[in-house]
Design a protein around this motif. Structure first.
Motif, mmCIF file in Angstrom:
data_model
loop_
_atom_site.group_PDB
_atom_site.id
_atom_site.type_symbol
_atom_site.label_atom_id
_atom_site.label_comp_id
_atom_site.label_asym_id
_atom_site.label_seq_id
_atom_site.Cartn_x
_atom_site.Cartn_y
_atom_site.Cartn_z
ATOM 1 N N LEU A 131 36.552 27.319 49.277
ATOM 2 C CA LEU A 131 35.587 28.441 49.292
ATOM 3 C C LEU A 131 36.169 29.543 49.645
ATOM 4 N N ALA A 132 36.717 29.676 51.077
ATOM 5 C CA ALA A 132 37.594 30.780 51.425
ATOM 6 C C ALA A 132 38.638 31.445 50.438
ATOM 7 N N GLY A 133 39.487 30.467 49.883
ATOM 8 C CA GLY A 133 40.399 30.871 48.794
ATOM 9 C C GLY A 133 39.713 31.478 47.546
ATOM 10 N N TRP A 134 38.978 30.842 46.990
ATOM 11 C CA TRP A 134 38.283 31.343 45.998
ATOM 12 C C TRP A 134 37.483 32.618 45.958
ATOM 13 N N LEU A 135 36.827 32.830 47.395
ATOM 14 C CA LEU A 135 36.078 34.201 47.455
ATOM 15 C C LEU A 135 37.161 35.276 47.550
ATOM 16 N N ALA A 136 38.271 35.175 48.407
ATOM 17 C CA ALA A 136 39.132 36.115 48.564
ATOM 18 C C ALA A 136 39.946 36.563 47.316
ATOM 19 N N ASP A 137 40.489 35.379 46.794
ATOM 20 C CA ASP A 137 41.356 35.533 45.664
ATOM 21 C C ASP A 137 40.748 35.989 44.310
ATOM 22 N N PHE A 138 39.684 35.503 44.103
ATOM 23 C CA PHE A 138 38.888 35.661 42.867
ATOM 24 C C PHE A 138 37.514 36.365 42.801
ATOM 25 N N VAL A 139 36.567 35.988 43.530
ATOM 26 C CA VAL A 139 35.289 36.370 43.577
ATOM 27 C C VAL A 139 35.430 38.015 43.922
ATOM 28 N N GLN A 140 35.947 38.243 45.076
ATOM 29 C CA GLN A 140 36.092 39.947 45.497
ATOM 30 C C GLN A 140 36.843 40.520 44.372
ATOM 31 N N PRO A 141 37.960 40.237 43.757
ATOM 32 C CA PRO A 141 38.588 40.927 42.775
ATOM 33 C C PRO A 141 37.632 41.373 41.494
ATOM 34 N N ALA A 142 36.821 40.287 41.302
ATOM 35 C CA ALA A 142 35.817 40.512 40.170
ATOM 36 C C ALA A 142 34.749 41.453 40.616
ATOM 37 N N ALA A 143 34.244 41.253 41.856
ATOM 38 C CA ALA A 143 33.324 42.322 42.061
ATOM 39 C C ALA A 143 33.594 43.625 42.185
ATOM 40 N N ALA A 144 34.992 44.023 42.312
ATOM 41 C CA ALA A 144 35.198 45.280 42.301
ATOM 42 C C ALA A 144 34.961 45.736 41.170
ATOM 43 N N ARG A 145 34.971 45.207 39.943
ATOM 44 C CA ARG A 145 34.684 45.765 38.805
ATOM 45 C C ARG A 145 33.271 46.123 38.409
ATOM 46 N N LEU A 146 32.471 45.504 39.033
ATOM 47 C CA LEU A 146 30.840 45.789 38.936
ATOM 48 C C LEU A 146 30.326 47.152 39.537
#
Length: 255
Positions: free
Chosen positions: A133-148
């Protein structure tokens, strides 16, 4: 020689032969005697006998929670990874269930935040799940959130975390990965500006929210071996199910 003298001589000869035949001793014939049976040697092998039944109870199979326990070196490395990523967690006592020996977590971690992303309550789980979960949030979720345009993700609303139950809440059947601390359900994402994005069936809406949900869901298969969500089945229509179930050959189920 007269005829009378010849007859007398022949008679004497025949009488002598008869006397010899009568006086000849008879040769006794051997008498068959019963042979005594020879006793078997003292060390002769006894005839095979059926072995007595084994009444020893078989050793019970280890509980599933015990088979999933990390080795001390693996646990140490996992905890160090959580700490390096800024995960906020504690180490509660092992979790067991009196009604089901297979349920539980031998080395649980109780997580309250993954860096700046908080979760509701303290969720107990296995360390490997927390690291995923820590890796998924840092590496994928937060970069995707930056587009919103809503800022980074600041909170996750969890559904099921650790829960000793059967798959899809059925009364019988195989235990869920939640029963071992191997699974985490995400109900929604909350962003810095207060926007909350629930996990919902989003098909052909053509907006950024759908794109975000698709992106983080697809990327999750890099960190988890099972990813289920809207469209997988009715039980997962309104959340993302993420788990680390170990399958043969490293197979991953992403639906």
């Amino acid at each position: 020689m007269t005829r009378a003298a010849l007859l007398l001589m022949i008679g004497l000869v025949l009488c002598g032969q008869g006397a010899s035949a009568q006086e000849a001793p008879s040769i006794p014939r051997p008498v068959a005697r019963p042979q005594a049976s020879t006793p078997p040697p003292a060390d002769a092998a006894a005839p095979d006998r059926a072995a007595p039944p084994d009444t020893t109870a078989p050793e019970p199979a280890p509980a599933i929670r015990d088979t999933l326990a990390e080795t001390p070196p693996a646990l140490k490395a996992c905890l160090a990874d959580l700490t390096a990523r800024g995960t906020v967690f504690s180490r509660p006592v092992p979790l067991t269930e009196p009604d089901d020996r297979d349920c539980g977590i031998v080395n649980p971690v109780s997580v309250t935040a993954f860096g700046d992303v908080t979760i509701g309550g303290a969720a107990p789980m296995r360390c490997d799940l927390a690291a995923g979960l820590a890796g998924w949030l840092a590496d994928f979720v937060q970069p995707a959130a930056a587009r919103l345009g809503h800022g980074p993700v600041t909170a996750l609303a969890p559904g099921s975390t650790y829960d000793c139950r059967r798959r899809n809440n059925r009364p019988d059947g195989l235990l869920s990965e939640h029963a071992f601390g191997n699974a985490f359900d995400v109900m929604s994402f909350t962003f810095q500006d207060g926007t909350t994005l629930p996990v919902l069936p989003r098909q052909d809406e053509g907006d950024l929210e759908e794109a975000f949900q698709r992106a983080v869901r697809g990327a999750a298969c890099l960190d988890f071996t099972t990813v289920l969500g809207p469209g997988s089945d009715p039980s997962h229509a309104e959340h993302l199910h993420l788990d680390i179930r170990d399958r043969k050959g490293g197979y991953r189920l992403c639906q």
